[in-house]
Scaffold this motif. Structure first.
Motif, PDB file in Angstrom:
ATOM      1  N   HIS A 291       0.823  -1.207   0.000  1.00  0.00           N
ATOM      2  CA  HIS A 291       0.000   0.000   0.000  1.00  0.00           C
ATOM      3  C   HIS A 291       0.856   1.255   0.000  1.00  0.00           C
ATOM      4  CE1 HIS A 291      -2.497   3.037   2.398  1.00  0.00           C
ATOM      5  NE2 HIS A 291      -2.884   3.093   1.140  1.00  0.00           N
ATOM      6  N   GLU A 292       0.629   2.091  -0.962  1.00  0.00           N
ATOM      7  CA  GLU A 292       1.347   3.361  -1.024  1.00  0.00           C
ATOM      8  C   GLU A 292       0.399   4.473  -0.607  1.00  0.00           C
ATOM      9  OE1 GLU A 292       4.290   2.999  -1.525  1.00  0.00           O
ATOM     10  OE2 GLU A 292       4.734   1.500  -3.039  1.00  0.00           O
ATOM     11  N   PRO A 293       0.742   5.265   0.399  1.00  0.00           N
ATOM     12  CA  PRO A 293      -0.155   6.355   0.790  1.00  0.00           C
ATOM     13  C   PRO A 293      -0.389   7.311  -0.370  1.00  0.00           C
ATOM     14  CG  PRO A 293       1.619   6.048   2.389  1.00  0.00           C
ATOM     15  CD  PRO A 293       1.965   5.227   1.185  1.00  0.00           C
ATOM     16  N   ALA A 294      -1.611   7.757  -0.517  1.00  0.00           N
ATOM     17  CA  ALA A 294      -1.970   8.701  -1.575  1.00  0.00           C
ATOM     18  C   ALA A 294      -2.669   9.893  -0.937  1.00  0.00           C
ATOM     19  CB  ALA A 294      -2.864   8.037  -2.604  1.00  0.00           C
ATOM     20  N   PRO A 295      -1.921  10.864  -0.445  1.00  0.00           N
ATOM     21  CA  PRO A 295      -2.524  11.978   0.270  1.00  0.00           C
ATOM     22  C   PRO A 295      -3.623  12.659  -0.539  1.00  0.00           C
ATOM     23  CG  PRO A 295      -0.144  12.048   0.447  1.00  0.00           C
ATOM     24  CD  PRO A 295      -0.466  10.984  -0.547  1.00  0.00           C
ATOM     25  N   GLY A 296      -4.705  12.958   0.142  1.00  0.00           N
ATOM     26  CA  GLY A 296      -5.796  13.649  -0.513  1.00  0.00           C
ATOM     27  C   GLY A 296      -6.923  12.720  -0.902  1.00  0.00           C
ATOM     28  N   ALA A 297      -6.708  11.416  -0.817  1.00  0.00           N
ATOM     29  CA  ALA A 297      -7.751  10.481  -1.215  1.00  0.00           C
ATOM     30  C   ALA A 297      -8.631  10.073  -0.041  1.00  0.00           C
ATOM     31  CB  ALA A 297      -7.129   9.235  -1.836  1.00  0.00           C
ATOM     32  N   GLY A 298      -8.291  10.418   1.152  1.00  0.00           N
ATOM     33  CA  GLY A 298      -9.100  10.049   2.308  1.00  0.00           C
ATOM     34  C   GLY A 298      -8.265  10.094   3.565  1.00  0.00           C
ATOM     35  N   LEU A 299      -8.923   9.986   4.718  1.00  0.00           N
ATOM     36  CA  LEU A 299      -8.199  10.125   5.975  1.00  0.00           C
ATOM     37  C   LEU A 299      -8.095   8.830   6.764  1.00  0.00           C
ATOM     38  CD1 LEU A 299      -9.561  13.567   7.166  1.00  0.00           C
ATOM     39  CD2 LEU A 299      -7.457  13.054   5.964  1.00  0.00           C
ATOM     40  N   GLU A 327     -16.811  10.875   1.209  1.00  0.00           N
ATOM     41  CA  GLU A 327     -17.210  12.283   1.149  1.00  0.00           C
ATOM     42  C   GLU A 327     -16.000  13.213   1.140  1.00  0.00           C
ATOM     43  OE1 GLU A 327     -20.140  13.198   4.082  1.00  0.00           O
ATOM     44  OE2 GLU A 327     -21.720  12.166   2.946  1.00  0.00           O
ATOM     45  N   PHE A 328     -14.961  12.857   1.893  1.00  0.00           N
ATOM     46  CA  PHE A 328     -13.783  13.716   1.905  1.00  0.00           C
ATOM     47  C   PHE A 328     -13.094  13.735   0.542  1.00  0.00           C
ATOM     48  CE2 PHE A 328      -9.199  14.324   2.307  1.00  0.00           C
ATOM     49  CZ  PHE A 328      -9.171  15.605   2.844  1.00  0.00           C
ATOM     50  N   ALA A 329     -12.966  12.557  -0.076  1.00  0.00           N
ATOM     51  CA  ALA A 329     -12.297  12.491  -1.380  1.00  0.00           C
ATOM     52  C   ALA A 329     -12.951  13.419  -2.386  1.00  0.00           C
ATOM     53  CB  ALA A 329     -12.309  11.047  -1.899  1.00  0.00           C
ATOM     54  N   MET A 330     -14.270  13.441  -2.400  1.00  0.00           N
ATOM     55  CA  MET A 330     -14.983  14.277  -3.357  1.00  0.00           C
ATOM     56  C   MET A 330     -14.920  15.752  -2.961  1.00  0.00           C
ATOM     57  SD  MET A 330     -15.803  12.085  -5.527  1.00  0.00           S
ATOM     58  CE  MET A 330     -16.697  13.234  -6.561  1.00  0.00           C
ATOM     59  N   ALA A 331     -15.142  16.022  -1.690  1.00  0.00           N
ATOM     60  CA  ALA A 331     -15.151  17.419  -1.234  1.00  0.00           C
ATOM     61  C   ALA A 331     -13.773  18.060  -1.379  1.00  0.00           C
ATOM     62  CB  ALA A 331     -15.619  17.483   0.219  1.00  0.00           C
ATOM     63  N   PHE A 332     -12.738  17.286  -1.090  1.00  0.00           N
ATOM     64  CA  PHE A 332     -11.374  17.807  -1.187  1.00  0.00           C
ATOM     65  C   PHE A 332     -11.026  18.145  -2.638  1.00  0.00           C
ATOM     66  CE2 PHE A 332      -6.712  16.859  -1.463  1.00  0.00           C
ATOM     67  CZ  PHE A 332      -6.270  17.943  -0.723  1.00  0.00           C
ATOM     68  N   ARG A 333     -11.339  17.222  -3.545  1.00  0.00           N
ATOM     69  CA  ARG A 333     -11.069  17.481  -4.959  1.00  0.00           C
ATOM     70  C   ARG A 333     -11.824  18.719  -5.456  1.00  0.00           C
ATOM     71  NH1 ARG A 333     -14.197  14.168  -9.407  1.00  0.00           N
ATOM     72  NH2 ARG A 333     -15.739  15.653  -8.591  1.00  0.00           N
ATOM     73  N   ASP A 334     -13.098  18.805  -5.118  1.00  0.00           N
ATOM     74  CA  ASP A 334     -13.913  19.911  -5.617  1.00  0.00           C
ATOM     75  C   ASP A 334     -13.491  21.248  -5.000  1.00  0.00           C
ATOM     76  OD1 ASP A 334     -15.252  18.049  -7.114  1.00  0.00           O
ATOM     77  OD2 ASP A 334     -16.935  17.859  -5.728  1.00  0.00           O
ATOM     78  N   GLY A 379      -6.458  18.823   9.064  1.00  0.00           N
ATOM     79  CA  GLY A 379      -7.056  20.139   9.280  1.00  0.00           C
ATOM     80  C   GLY A 379      -8.063  20.487   8.200  1.00  0.00           C
ATOM     81  N   VAL A 380      -7.748  20.142   6.960  1.00  0.00           N
ATOM     82  CA  VAL A 380      -8.680  20.411   5.860  1.00  0.00           C
ATOM     83  C   VAL A 380      -9.967  19.627   6.052  1.00  0.00           C
ATOM     84  CG1 VAL A 380      -9.044  20.065   3.380  1.00  0.00           C
ATOM     85  CG2 VAL A 380      -6.880  21.003   4.205  1.00  0.00           C
ATOM     86  N   SER A 381      -9.865  18.400   6.537  1.00  0.00           N
ATOM     87  CA  SER A 381     -11.069  17.580   6.714  1.00  0.00           C
ATOM     88  C   SER A 381     -12.050  18.241   7.669  1.00  0.00           C
ATOM     89  CB  SER A 381     -10.689  16.187   7.224  1.00  0.00           C
ATOM     90  OG  SER A 381     -10.269  16.233   8.574  1.00  0.00           O
ATOM     91  N   ARG A 382     -11.530  18.933   8.668  1.00  0.00           N
ATOM     92  CA  ARG A 382     -12.432  19.618   9.610  1.00  0.00           C
ATOM     93  C   ARG A 382     -13.128  20.781   8.915  1.00  0.00           C
ATOM     94  NH1 ARG A 382      -7.640  19.293  13.087  1.00  0.00           N
ATOM     95  NH2 ARG A 382      -7.781  17.392  14.350  1.00  0.00           N
ATOM     96  N   ARG A 383     -12.392  21.470   8.016  1.00  0.00           N
ATOM     97  CA  ARG A 383     -12.975  22.612   7.307  1.00  0.00           C
ATOM     98  C   ARG A 383     -14.040  22.171   6.312  1.00  0.00           C
ATOM     99  NH1 ARG A 383      -7.240  24.958   5.421  1.00  0.00           N
ATOM    100  NH2 ARG A 383      -8.481  26.404   4.150  1.00  0.00           N
ATOM    101  N   LEU A 384     -13.877  20.953   5.791  1.00  0.00           N
ATOM    102  CA  LEU A 384     -14.806  20.472   4.772  1.00  0.00           C
ATOM    103  C   LEU A 384     -15.855  19.504   5.314  1.00  0.00           C
ATOM    104  CD1 LEU A 384     -12.265  19.713   1.890  1.00  0.00           C
ATOM    105  CD2 LEU A 384     -13.575  21.801   2.264  1.00  0.00           C
ATOM    106  N   ALA A 385     -15.873  19.331   6.624  1.00  0.00           N
ATOM    107  CA  ALA A 385     -16.691  18.278   7.231  1.00  0.00           C
ATOM    108  C   ALA A 385     -18.156  18.341   6.835  1.00  0.00           C
ATOM    109  CB  ALA A 385     -16.568  18.329   8.750  1.00  0.00           C
ATOM    110  N   HIS A 386     -18.661  19.524   6.626  1.00  0.00           N
ATOM    111  CA  HIS A 386     -20.100  19.648   6.352  1.00  0.00           C
ATOM    112  C   HIS A 386     -20.405  19.808   4.867  1.00  0.00           C
ATOM    113  CE1 HIS A 386     -20.756  19.794  10.621  1.00  0.00           C
ATOM    114  NE2 HIS A 386     -19.948  20.835  10.734  1.00  0.00           N
ATOM    115  N   ARG A 387     -19.388  19.733   4.015  1.00  0.00           N
ATOM    116  CA  ARG A 387     -19.634  19.851   2.585  1.00  0.00           C
ATOM    117  C   ARG A 387     -20.056  18.496   2.036  1.00  0.00           C
ATOM    118  NH1 ARG A 387     -15.734  23.987  -0.592  1.00  0.00           N
ATOM    119  NH2 ARG A 387     -15.561  25.585   0.999  1.00  0.00           N
ATOM    120  N   LYS A 388     -20.940  18.519   1.028  1.00  0.00           N
ATOM    121  CA  LYS A 388     -21.389  17.298   0.378  1.00  0.00           C
ATOM    122  C   LYS A 388     -20.775  17.229  -1.021  1.00  0.00           C
ATOM    123  CE  LYS A 388     -24.047  15.861   3.656  1.00  0.00           C
ATOM    124  NZ  LYS A 388     -23.676  14.630   4.393  1.00  0.00           N
ATOM    125  N   PRO A 389     -20.477  16.008  -1.497  1.00  0.00           N
ATOM    126  CA  PRO A 389     -19.889  15.901  -2.841  1.00  0.00           C
ATOM    127  C   PRO A 389     -20.863  16.321  -3.911  1.00  0.00           C
ATOM    128  CG  PRO A 389     -20.509  13.730  -2.004  1.00  0.00           C
ATOM    129  CD  PRO A 389     -20.678  14.701  -0.856  1.00  0.00           C
TER     130      PRO A 389
END
Length: 393
Positions: A291-299, A327-334, A379-389
């Protein structure tokens, strides 16, 4: 087995490439040959055509008079549909028989002139498109095949455009050059990509990409769409949606040259149910050690697969619909796509992480990269916690 789709416009040189692949051990399944076999004299296929279109489609020796059939079968959409309803299932059945007869370690090349037109690309592991300029193709058809120039132009115009074939191509083989040039290109492709790809699939091994950051590449979006189409076919109804995620899904963002795709499933059972299908499509499951970590794809740690294709490393994340990972993967990308400041912030994090990874190098590089990115992502996940994809693209 590894299934390769081979296509190209009339006169591009598919036969040359198919011959070069066969010389190296590929199993060639030629759809044109099969199409003739299934309507040969004495076959149920020919009998069905006679019943549908009349005995005057037969030549004096009892074989199919193809121009006579074409005059009837292509006069309207209904007649064309009748022809296709007879021949397509027969060609499909014979193709399936030949695939079943191939060895488990075979590299099977399906030579399909209308692969793009019939949307067959998602059903093979890799698409090779043989390319040549229109005028070069016309000259070959007229000089070497004796085709009337007006007829050749009409046939070329009726096929997919160059742009449509380019969009489907995982590998574009340039056959505009000197004699022997495309054969040399095929030899390199065979040794460096096709043979390792087949071996990886048979072993259930995903490519372990070496770490490195590159500037954004315009081809990432099209490459991801080809992978998405294959993954959708493999996952079938289990996939709620399939999306390009991560840094390579954001225009103008530097990133490791590894595509990230998320398959959203309804539940964990759905993810388990498509394990073998994904492996068969060229995406075996990643072991914990691989498994290779892929930052930004999930927590957290969703199920992950990886590409067996050494020419196109990719990670495939399976997430349950509505889960934090999904939800994080989609919200982070968008968020990155929409917010210039967010892109600048993430670019700085990526470059800092890349410097740390380069300092360590080797097997520790990916882990070092993820370790630098992870606190910022948390930290970003907390900022995006309430966003929907957003809805699928």
């Amino acid at each position: 087995m590894l299934r390769i789709g081979l296509t190209g416009g009339m006169g591009a040189g598919k036969s040359t490439v198919a011959r070069a692949l066969a010389e190296r051990g590929a199993v060639i399944i030629d759809s044109d040959v099969i199409a003739r076999e299934v309507v040969a004299p004495g076959t149920p296929g020919l009998a069905a055509l006679v019943e549908a279109f009349g005995a005057d489609i037969l030549a004096a020796d009892g074989s199919l008079d193809r121009p006579a059939l074409a005059a009837k079968a292509f006069r309207d959409d209904e007649s064309r549909a009748t022809l296709n309803s007879i021949t397509h299932p027969l060609v499909g059945q014979r193709t399936a028989e030949l695939l079943a007869a191939a060895a488990p370690d075979a590299i099977v090349v399906q030579d399909v002139p209308l692969l793009v037109e019939n949307n067959m690309a998602p059903f093979v592991n890799l698409v090779l498109v043989v390319d040549a300029a229109t005028e070069t193709r016309l000259r070959r058809l007229v000089e070497f095949r004796g085709v009337d120039e007006a007829d050749a132009r009409a046939r070329i115009a009726a096929q997919a455009t160059d742009e449509q074939r380019y969009a489907a191509a995982d590998v574009l083989l340039d056959n505009n050059g000197a004699e022997g040039a495309v054969e040399a290109e095929v030899a390199r492709l065979w040794e460096q990509r096709l043979v390792p790809f087949e071996a990886n699939m048979r072993a259930g091994t995903a490519v372990r990409p070496e770490f490195g950051i590159v500037e954004a590449r315009p081809e990432w979006a099209a490459q991801a769409q080809r992978l998405i189409a294959r993954l959708q076919v493999a996952a079938g109804a289990a996939a709620v949606r399939v999306d390009h995620i991560g840094a390579t899904a954001v225009p103008d963002l530097p990133a490791p040259d590894v595509l990230e795709v998320q398959i959203t499933v309804a539940d964990r059972a759905g993810a388990e149910g498509i394990r073998d299908a994904l492996a068969g499509a060229g995406f075996p499951e990643l072991s914990a050690s691989a498994h290779e970590p892929a930052p930004g794809a999930g927590l957290t740690e969703p199920r992950r697969h990886g590409s067996a294709d050494p020419g196109r490393p990719a990670f495939v994340q399976l997430s349950v619909a509505g889960s934090p990972d999904q939800e994080f993967a989609m919200a982070f990308r968008d968020w990155l796509r929409a917010d210039e400041q967010a892109r600048a912030e993430y670019t700085e994090v990526i470059r800092t992480a890349a410097n740390e990874a380069a300092r360590l190098g080797g097997d520790e590089a990916w882990a070092a990269y993820a370790a630098v990115c992870e606190p910022w992502l948390t930290g970003v996940s907390r900022r995006l916690a309430h966003r929907k994809p957003e809805q699928p693209e």
